[in-house]
Design a protein around this motif. Structure first.
Motif, PDB file in Angstrom:
ATOM      1  N   ASN A 178       3.738 -27.554 -27.825  1.00  0.00           N
ATOM      2  CA  ASN A 178       3.366 -28.465 -28.902  1.00  0.00           C
ATOM      3  C   ASN A 178       2.146 -29.284 -28.493  1.00  0.00           C
ATOM      4  O   ASN A 178       2.059 -29.758 -27.358  1.00  0.00           O
ATOM      5  CB  ASN A 178       4.506 -29.424 -29.213  1.00  0.00           C
ATOM      6  CG  ASN A 178       5.579 -28.781 -30.071  1.00  0.00           C
ATOM      7  OD1 ASN A 178       5.315 -27.816 -30.779  1.00  0.00           O
ATOM      8  ND2 ASN A 178       6.788 -29.298 -29.999  1.00  0.00           N
ATOM      9  N   VAL A 179       1.234 -29.429 -29.414  1.00  0.00           N
ATOM     10  CA  VAL A 179       0.067 -30.278 -29.184  1.00  0.00           C
ATOM     11  C   VAL A 179       0.041 -31.334 -30.291  1.00  0.00           C
ATOM     12  O   VAL A 179      -0.013 -31.000 -31.467  1.00  0.00           O
ATOM     13  CB  VAL A 179      -1.239 -29.469 -29.184  1.00  0.00           C
ATOM     14  CG1 VAL A 179      -2.434 -30.400 -29.017  1.00  0.00           C
ATOM     15  CG2 VAL A 179      -1.225 -28.414 -28.090  1.00  0.00           C
TER      16      VAL A 179
ATOM     17  N   GLY B 248      -0.717 -32.561 -25.037  1.00  0.00           N
ATOM     18  CA  GLY B 248      -0.099 -31.256 -24.916  1.00  0.00           C
ATOM     19  C   GLY B 248      -1.070 -30.262 -24.306  1.00  0.00           C
ATOM     20  O   GLY B 248      -2.238 -30.573 -24.039  1.00  0.00           O
ATOM     21  N   ASN B 249      -0.605 -29.053 -24.095  1.00  0.00           N
ATOM     22  CA  ASN B 249      -1.422 -28.025 -23.445  1.00  0.00           C
ATOM     23  C   ASN B 249      -1.405 -26.774 -24.301  1.00  0.00           C
ATOM     24  O   ASN B 249      -0.438 -26.013 -24.310  1.00  0.00           O
ATOM     25  CB  ASN B 249      -0.884 -27.736 -22.041  1.00  0.00           C
ATOM     26  CG  ASN B 249      -1.814 -26.871 -21.234  1.00  0.00           C
ATOM     27  OD1 ASN B 249      -2.645 -26.139 -21.777  1.00  0.00           O
ATOM     28  ND2 ASN B 249      -1.675 -26.936 -19.916  1.00  0.00           N
ATOM     29  N   ALA B 250      -2.490 -26.555 -25.024  1.00  0.00           N
ATOM     30  CA  ALA B 250      -2.574 -25.389 -25.905  1.00  0.00           C
ATOM     31  C   ALA B 250      -2.568 -24.083 -25.136  1.00  0.00           C
ATOM     32  O   ALA B 250      -2.295 -23.021 -25.697  1.00  0.00           O
ATOM     33  CB  ALA B 250      -3.835 -25.483 -26.763  1.00  0.00           C
ATOM     34  N   GLY B 251      -2.858 -24.127 -23.855  1.00  0.00           N
ATOM     35  CA  GLY B 251      -2.880 -22.917 -23.048  1.00  0.00           C
ATOM     36  C   GLY B 251      -1.564 -22.601 -22.367  1.00  0.00           C
ATOM     37  O   GLY B 251      -1.493 -21.686 -21.533  1.00  0.00           O
ATOM     38  N   LEU B 252      -0.494 -23.330 -22.709  1.00  0.00           N
ATOM     39  CA  LEU B 252       0.807 -23.118 -22.089  1.00  0.00           C
ATOM     40  C   LEU B 252       1.720 -22.371 -23.063  1.00  0.00           C
ATOM     41  O   LEU B 252       1.935 -22.807 -24.189  1.00  0.00           O
ATOM     42  CB  LEU B 252       1.428 -24.466 -21.723  1.00  0.00           C
ATOM     43  CG  LEU B 252       2.773 -24.437 -20.996  1.00  0.00           C
ATOM     44  CD1 LEU B 252       2.647 -23.752 -19.637  1.00  0.00           C
ATOM     45  CD2 LEU B 252       3.314 -25.855 -20.822  1.00  0.00           C
ATOM     46  N   THR B 253       2.223 -21.216 -22.631  1.00  0.00           N
ATOM     47  CA  THR B 253       3.149 -20.426 -23.439  1.00  0.00           C
ATOM     48  C   THR B 253       4.557 -20.597 -22.895  1.00  0.00           C
ATOM     49  O   THR B 253       4.797 -20.421 -21.693  1.00  0.00           O
ATOM     50  CB  THR B 253       2.766 -18.941 -23.415  1.00  0.00           C
ATOM     51  OG1 THR B 253       1.451 -18.791 -23.957  1.00  0.00           O
ATOM     52  CG2 THR B 253       3.745 -18.117 -24.238  1.00  0.00           C
TER      53      THR B 253
ATOM     54  N   ILE C 213      15.433 -30.289 -22.594  1.00  0.00           N
ATOM     55  CA  ILE C 213      15.699 -29.363 -21.498  1.00  0.00           C
ATOM     56  C   ILE C 213      14.355 -28.930 -20.918  1.00  0.00           C
ATOM     57  O   ILE C 213      13.320 -29.060 -21.568  1.00  0.00           O
ATOM     58  CB  ILE C 213      16.494 -28.121 -21.951  1.00  0.00           C
ATOM     59  CG1 ILE C 213      15.813 -27.438 -23.148  1.00  0.00           C
ATOM     60  CG2 ILE C 213      17.920 -28.468 -22.302  1.00  0.00           C
ATOM     61  CD1 ILE C 213      16.515 -26.199 -23.610  1.00  0.00           C
ATOM     62  N   SER C 214      14.372 -28.425 -19.699  1.00  0.00           N
ATOM     63  CA  SER C 214      13.138 -27.990 -19.047  1.00  0.00           C
ATOM     64  C   SER C 214      12.870 -26.517 -19.336  1.00  0.00           C
ATOM     65  O   SER C 214      13.794 -25.709 -19.418  1.00  0.00           O
ATOM     66  CB  SER C 214      13.216 -28.199 -17.533  1.00  0.00           C
ATOM     67  OG  SER C 214      13.276 -29.581 -17.231  1.00  0.00           O
ATOM     68  N   VAL C 215      11.586 -26.191 -19.508  1.00  0.00           N
ATOM     69  CA  VAL C 215      11.176 -24.821 -19.781  1.00  0.00           C
ATOM     70  C   VAL C 215      10.046 -24.461 -18.815  1.00  0.00           C
ATOM     71  O   VAL C 215       9.089 -25.230 -18.665  1.00  0.00           O
ATOM     72  CB  VAL C 215      10.679 -24.651 -21.233  1.00  0.00           C
ATOM     73  CG1 VAL C 215      10.423 -23.183 -21.540  1.00  0.00           C
ATOM     74  CG2 VAL C 215      11.660 -25.264 -22.226  1.00  0.00           C
ATOM     75  N   ILE C 216      10.155 -23.322 -18.162  1.00  0.00           N
ATOM     76  CA  ILE C 216       9.079 -22.852 -17.276  1.00  0.00           C
ATOM     77  C   ILE C 216       8.145 -21.966 -18.098  1.00  0.00           C
ATOM     78  O   ILE C 216       8.529 -20.903 -18.576  1.00  0.00           O
ATOM     79  CB  ILE C 216       9.637 -22.069 -16.073  1.00  0.00           C
ATOM     80  CG1 ILE C 216      10.549 -22.978 -15.249  1.00  0.00           C
ATOM     81  CG2 ILE C 216       8.506 -21.526 -15.218  1.00  0.00           C
ATOM     82  CD1 ILE C 216      11.214 -22.275 -14.089  1.00  0.00           C
ATOM     83  N   GLY C 217       6.917 -22.453 -18.282  1.00  0.00           N
ATOM     84  CA  GLY C 217       5.963 -21.741 -19.116  1.00  0.00           C
ATOM     85  C   GLY C 217       4.865 -21.072 -18.322  1.00  0.00           C
ATOM     86  O   GLY C 217       4.711 -21.297 -17.113  1.00  0.00           O
ATOM     87  N   LYS C 218       4.078 -20.246 -19.005  1.00  0.00           N
ATOM     88  CA  LYS C 218       2.967 -19.518 -18.390  1.00  0.00           C
ATOM     89  C   LYS C 218       1.655 -20.118 -18.873  1.00  0.00           C
ATOM     90  O   LYS C 218       1.441 -20.313 -20.074  1.00  0.00           O
ATOM     91  CB  LYS C 218       3.036 -18.038 -18.762  1.00  0.00           C
ATOM     92  CG  LYS C 218       4.244 -17.323 -18.176  1.00  0.00           C
ATOM     93  CD  LYS C 218       4.224 -15.835 -18.527  1.00  0.00           C
ATOM     94  CE  LYS C 218       5.421 -15.116 -17.923  1.00  0.00           C
ATOM     95  NZ  LYS C 218       5.425 -13.665 -18.235  1.00  0.00           N
ATOM     96  N   LEU C 219       0.769 -20.377 -17.926  1.00  0.00           N
ATOM     97  CA  LEU C 219      -0.542 -20.925 -18.245  1.00  0.00           C
ATOM     98  C   LEU C 219      -1.501 -19.814 -18.619  1.00  0.00           C
ATOM     99  O   LEU C 219      -1.408 -18.678 -18.123  1.00  0.00           O
ATOM    100  CB  LEU C 219      -1.081 -21.710 -17.064  1.00  0.00           C
ATOM    101  CG  LEU C 219      -0.280 -22.965 -16.682  1.00  0.00           C
ATOM    102  CD1 LEU C 219      -0.730 -23.487 -15.330  1.00  0.00           C
ATOM    103  CD2 LEU C 219      -0.417 -24.030 -17.760  1.00  0.00           C
ATOM    104  N   ALA C 220      -2.443 -20.139 -19.475  1.00  0.00           N
ATOM    105  CA  ALA C 220      -3.390 -19.127 -19.947  1.00  0.00           C
ATOM    106  C   ALA C 220      -4.198 -18.546 -18.799  1.00  0.00           C
ATOM    107  O   ALA C 220      -4.548 -17.355 -18.799  1.00  0.00           O
ATOM    108  CB  ALA C 220      -4.317 -19.741 -20.995  1.00  0.00           C
TER     109      ALA C 220
ATOM    110  N   ALA D 278       2.746 -35.304 -21.547  1.00  0.00           N
ATOM    111  CA  ALA D 278       1.359 -35.745 -21.542  1.00  0.00           C
ATOM    112  C   ALA D 278       0.649 -35.321 -20.260  1.00  0.00           C
ATOM    113  O   ALA D 278       1.087 -35.651 -19.175  1.00  0.00           O
ATOM    114  CB  ALA D 278       1.296 -37.256 -21.690  1.00  0.00           C
ATOM    115  N   ASN D 279      -0.444 -34.598 -20.422  1.00  0.00           N
ATOM    116  CA  ASN D 279      -1.247 -34.250 -19.251  1.00  0.00           C
ATOM    117  C   ASN D 279      -2.592 -34.960 -19.282  1.00  0.00           C
ATOM    118  O   ASN D 279      -3.436 -34.727 -18.436  1.00  0.00           O
ATOM    119  CB  ASN D 279      -1.456 -32.727 -19.171  1.00  0.00           C
ATOM    120  CG  ASN D 279      -2.116 -32.181 -20.438  1.00  0.00           C
ATOM    121  OD1 ASN D 279      -2.301 -32.919 -21.402  1.00  0.00           O
ATOM    122  ND2 ASN D 279      -2.430 -30.896 -20.434  1.00  0.00           N
TER     123      ASN D 279
END
Length: 765
Positions: free
Chosen positions: A421-422, A436-441, A527-534, A548-549
């Motif tokens: 979410n951004v 948010g981080n648009a490059g995080l899936t 809950i925590s989610v482990i995502g993949k960076l672009a 927030a980053n």
């Protein structure tokens, strides 16, 4: 001066009564009077329990019902009123001196033409004089005709207005709404039958109150407090109005109105309960991270002293389903410690091939320290009660695995992904840059849907009910919705609907009672989610992402904002529906949290802390004899009902004339809410303690009468604070009484009665 409609009608009935009495004399004495013949039918809705979908209702007639002109208005076809009896097709024909209102006095010797079943309890239905004239002497007496006349009397309006109101409420044309339901077909018949069943429950109950000689109004609806407490022993500084009980025996007219307003709680057609998680009043009230929820609270009504039953989630959801947590103090699965008489009896068993279930159909990790049964057997609850009354319930849950069993938690599915979410500038308390981080899936994590967050899940008789599967449904709006079509965890069902709530809102097929349960990312749980960076690599997104980053923002604030946005969208979806926009339907939305956060202070209002006693058990009442006994069937019952502070409770209604902006400061709880729902849908009888499920029967009068069976009260009883009362604002605290409260609020404790004596459920100002 023009006489009122009621005055004119009374005059008409008086003349008719005189004519009837005159007709009883000898032939030589009998005056020659004109007469009219009124014919018609008395109709009903036949209900067959046990449907796997919505209730099975069929059109039918009342056979053997008496029809008469109720000249004295007592709700009985007296012999002096020369009633006629309906035939095998529910038909009647009677000759009277002039057109007049009719009643059908349906005794327990009457039967239903469709099934031959005897009527279980006396009922009285009506057709007004205006309807008799409108239908040209071919009169249909039905629950719908009775409702039209009841509304005329309740609102001081006209037959034409209220006939249109009822037609608009159920969505049928004006020419059909009072027609013989046996001659109508399709969707019109279904709508008429559903409303007729709900109405007839009320009218039957009205006659129960009349024949029993109830006092009017119900005791817990009397402004100032329960008049039965005057001079009662074991009550702290009695709250009853001074002097004797001034209520009088209820009349027929009052009984019909009272049946739609039990304990001051009006009938609503549909209620939506939005369940949120783990936030105390201090966390939400006035929070810059929850501006939308605060705006909704300001636009509606709210309870400012609302208490949970325990911590963590499961005991609170269980209490919301049936007014007790049964000693549960953890989130263990519903089959934990389910042994002996409390063993799980579910059929069919969950499919062993489903992920996480390969070793056992009910494999579970149980975390409680002591043996506490989590499978509640044989206890009354809202779900069974709604079904038994011929009405409907739904539990809508967000972000389920397509095809999963509702009795199992959702599992992770890497094939279903979503972007982080951004939030745009200004979304989060005036942030000046995007968050948010648009490059995080983010792959779909496990546990978005949890059975511990289902208010009916702990109850064996709910999970085993024929309608359980049908009545559990999906709710859209989640982060992973768009890619649920890629689901690989289970076989995707044909024509799977990701958002059954949206579909049902459009069609009007929602339940009478609806629990709306967001997933653990949108309910403020997190809950925590482990995502993949672009660019490669992974990142842990705590609280479901959008941490927030690039601005100073806490994880806790982020999860509140997610929930705030979700609630706003959900409320707008309901308010955009035809259901909400139909002013003849009474629809409300409740915004609430399962628990607060306080761990000290007075956290267990309206259901005391039973840990004060090592021997306390819940009390059960025999509905026939009224004998009170201790229920010893629940292990470690005293571990439960500890409370967990205060949280937000807001009420929105679609009724334009309802009071808005009301803040009720009296103390209420999950148990009070369950009692309120039982009144709202006429699932209980205020004169019969046993009809209120579990702890919702623990009123101040009940506590005082049974104090010797409640040893936790020894030396520390506060029957005011611990009593369960409907959320109707009728109770009035003594002027010197200081209300207890937890650390979840920072306002001064209320002293004496609430400043605004307004019922938050009222339909009119």
């Amino acid at each position: 001066m023009r006489p009122s409609k009621s005055t004119a009608l009374n005059a008409s009935l008086t003349l008719i009564a005189a004519a009837i009495l005159a007709a009883c004399g000898s032939d030589s004495d009998r005056p020659s009077t004109p007469s009219v013949t009124l014919s018609g039918v008395v109709t009903a809705a036949s209900f067959t329990p046990g449907s796997a979908t919505d209730p099975t209702l069929a059109p039918t007639y009342y056979v053997g019902a008496k029809v008469c002109v109720d000249a004295d208005g007592n709700g009985v076809c007296d012999a002096s009123e020369h009633p006629v009896v309906t035939d095998a097709q529910g038909r009647f024909s009677l000759t009277v001196p002039a057109n007049a209102a009719l009643i059908a006095d349906i005794g327990t010797d009457a039967t239903l033409s469709a099934t031959g079943a005897k009527v279980a309890s006396r009922d009285v239905l009506r057709a007004s004089l205006d309807q008799v004239l409108d239908q040209g002497g071919q009169v249909v007496i039905s629950p719908l005709s009775s409702e039209v006349q009841r509304l005329v009397e309740a609102n001081g309006s006209s037959y034409a207005i209220e006939k249109q109101t009822v037609a608009t409420r159920i969505g049928v044309s004006l020419d059909k709404v009072l027609a013989d339901v046996n001659t109508v077909s399709g969707a019109d018949q279904a709508a008429m039958l559903a409303e007729s069943k709900a109405l007839d429950n009320r009218f039957t109950y009205a006659i129960t109150k009349l024949d029993r000689g109830d006092l009017y109004p119900d005791a817990l609806a009397v402004p100032g407090g329960d008049p039965r407490l005057a001079g009662a022993a074991n009550v702290t500084a009695s709250t009853a109005p001074a002097g004797t009980d001034t209520r009088a025996r209820i009349t027929f007219a009052q009984a019909q109105q009272a049946a739609f307003n039990l304990e001051g709680i009006p009938r609503y057609d549909h209620l939506f309960i939005v369940m949120l998680e783990n936030k105390a009043t201090l966390s939400i009230k006035g929070s810059p991270w929850a501006p939308k929820i605060n705006a909704l609270l300001a636009s509606g009504n709210q309870l400012t002293s609302y208490y949970a039953t325990g911590n963590p989630s499961e005991p609170n959801y269980t209490a919301l389903g049936g007014a007790d947590d049964f000693g549960i103090t953890d989130d263990s699965q519903w089959n934990c410690d389910a042994t002996g008489a409390n063993a799980v009896q579910d059929l069919p068993l969950p499919d062993k091939t489903q992920p996480g279930l390969a070793s056992s159909p009910f494999n579970a990790t149980c975390t409680q320290a002591a043996a506490v049964n989590h499978n509640i057997v044989g206890k009354p609850n809202l779900f069974n009660a709604i079904t038994a009354a011929g009405m409907t319930w739904r539990t809508y849950s967000e972000s389920m695995n397509p095809g999963q069993d509702f009795r199992t938690d959702s599992v992770a599915d890497a094939a279903v992904t979503a972007a982080d979410n951004v939030y745009a500038p200004g979304t989060l308390n005036g942030n000046t840059v995007a968050v948010g981080n648009a490059g995080l899936t983010l792959p779909m994590p496990a546990g978005l849907y949890k059975t511990k967050h289902h208010p009916g899940m702990a109850y064996q008789n709910v999970r085993s009910a024929p309608e359980f599967r049908y009545s559990n449904r999906t709710m859209g709006g989640g982060q992973w919705d768009a890619n649920l079509k890629n689901s690989s965890a289970y076989a995707m069902p044909a024509n799977y609907d990701i958002d059954q709530l949206g579909t049902d809102l459009a069609s009007g097929k929602v339940g009478t009672l609806n629990f709306l349960v967001p997933d653990q990312c949108d309910d403020m749980h997190g809950i925590s989610v482990i995502g993949k960076l672009a660019g490669g690599g992974t990142a842990t997104a705590s609280d479901c992402g959008s941490v927030a980053n690039n601005v100073a923002q806490s994880s806790a604030a982020n999860i509140i904002t997610r929930g705030d946005n979700y609630v706003d969208a959900l409320v707008k979806k309901i308010q955009a529906s035809p259901l909400w926009k139909n002013p003849a339907k009474r629809v409300a939305i409740v915004l609430m949290f399962d628990e607060g956060s306080a761990t000290s202070g007075f956290n267990s209002c309206c259901g005391w802390n039973v840990s004060n006693s090592a021997v306390s058990k819940p009390l059960i009442v025999d509905p026939k004899t009224g004998v009170v006994t201790v229920d010893a069937s629940i292990n470690n019952y005293t571990k439960g009902n500890r409370g967990h502070g205060q949280s937000i409770f807001g009420i929105l209604t679609n009724q334009a004339d309802a009071p808005k902006g009301v803040s009720d400061g009296d103390a209420y709880s999950h148990f009070s809410f369950v009692r309120t729902l039982q009144d709202m849908f006429q699932l209980a009888d205020p004169a019969v303690d046993a009809s209120y499920m579990n702890r919702s029967k623990y009123t101040e009068k009940f506590i005082a009468a049974n104090i010797l069976n409640l040893p936790e009260y020894a030396g520390s009883a506060d029957t005011h604070f611990d009593a369960v009362r409907a959320i109707n604002h009728a109770w009035q605290a003594p002027a010197s009484y200081t209300q207890k409260q937890s650390a979840d609020v920072n306002t001064p404790a209320q002293i004496g009665p609430d400043a605004v004596q307004t019922n938050v459920w009222a339909l009119k100002k």
